[in-house]
Design an enzyme around this catalytic site. Structure first.
Site, short mmCIF file in Angstrom:
data_model
loop_
_atom_site.label_atom_id
_atom_site.label_comp_id
_atom_site.label_asym_id
_atom_site.label_seq_id
_atom_site.Cartn_x
_atom_site.Cartn_y
_atom_site.Cartn_z
N SER A 46 6.21 -9.27 3.72
CA SER A 46 4.96 -10.22 3.71
C SER A 46 4.62 -10.99 2.63
CB SER A 46 3.87 -9.23 4.06
OG SER A 46 2.57 -10.00 3.80
N TYR A 80 -1.34 -2.32 1.00
CA TYR A 80 -0.39 -2.88 2.11
C TYR A 80 0.76 -3.75 1.16
CZ TYR A 80 1.10 -6.25 5.65
OH TYR A 80 1.78 -6.84 6.54
#
Ligand code: NAP
Length: 242
Positions: free
Chosen positions: A137, A151
């Site tokens: 990501s 995250y």
């Protein structure tokens, strides 16, 4: 001879787009999902419509036995040479101080432990070489303050996993790369508590809009292809400039 590729989390979002594009590019595809058998069946129907072979396996990537079962299913079709480590999740957007230990453990379990277990199966079974793509990501380099720092940290671990495995497995002819999507229009944002996050974020993305799953899938398919034969250890950002 058609390449055989394993995709985790293929029932929707980036994973489903990847399964469909891989089949269209001539891959046989074995993919897993965790809950939605009907959505998985739709994706599988599209694979078969291209004339390629496919299997959908209900398997939780955090469980080593279920991961082994996923790769056993692939072995039934032949020698796999591709893995897309995609099954991921996040937790509710919010300040770091309110993160619960259960949410933290779940994010680490799915996004890191699951990726490692699948990459390990691939490394053991790709005896004729191959390629792995980890879905990371843009959060890994942005940090996601006020949203989900944990995250982002786990996605940074994905980038390091990519680099280390590229070096360890390169001599065996196994390439390992990552894609780092920005904000993509999928259902993952429902889990984060902001279902319309993709629309809301448009104003802060240089290209002026969130990405579509197919735009990430195209990068994954390229990284698995012979056209990327000299590319390994790379993290390819697909983020609209974010
Ligand atoms: P999504 O729409 O929520 O889809 C996730 C897929 O993974 C679903 O098929 C889900 O199936 C499956 N899955 C989740 N946990 C699983 C588990 N433990 N075992 C097996 N399958 C599991 O997510 P997405 O947006 O496509 O995200 C895909 C990847 O891209 C993730 O790694 C995510 O972190 C990354 N990413 C997404 C974005 C974005 O903005 N969308 C941005 C950057 C990175 P079930 O629901 O049935 O469990």
């Amino acid at each position: 001879m058609h390449p055989l590729t394993v995709v985790t989390g293929g029932s929707r979002g980036i994973g489903a787009a990847t399964v469909r594009q891989l089949a269209a590019a001539g891959h046989d595809v074995v993919f897993c999902y965790r809950r939605d058998a009907a959505a998985a069946a739709d994706v599988l129907r599209d694979v078969h419509a291209t004339g390629r072979r496919g299997i959908a396996v209900r398997a939780d990537t955090t469980d080593p036995d279920q991961v082994a079962r996923l790769f056993d299913a692939a072995a039934d079709l032949g020698q796999p040479t591709g893995l897309v480590n995609n099954a991921g999740t996040t937790s509710r957007i919010g300040p770091f101080t309110e993160l619960t230990v259960d949410d933290l453990r779940h994010v680490v379990d799915v996004n890191l432990v699951g990726y490692v277990l699948c990459a390990q199966q691939a490394a053991r079974r790709f005896t004729t070489g191959g390629a792995i793509v980890n879905v990371s990501s843009a959060a890994a380099t942005l940090g996601s303050p006020g949203e989900y720092v944990h995250y982002a940290a786990v996605k940074a671990a994905t980038d390091t996993l990519t680099l280390g495995l590229a070096k360890e497995l390169g001599p065996r002819g196994i390439r390992v790369n990552a894609v780092a999507p920005g904000i993509i229009d999928t259902e993952i944002h429902t889990v984060s508590g902001v279902p319309d996050r993709a629309r809301r974020a448009a104003g802060r993305i240089p290209l002026g809009r969130a990405g579509q799953p197919a735009e990430v899938a195209a990068a994954i398919v390229w990284l698995l292809s012979p056209a990327a034969a000299y590319t390994t250890g790379a993290v390819l950002r697909v983020s609209g400039g974010l």
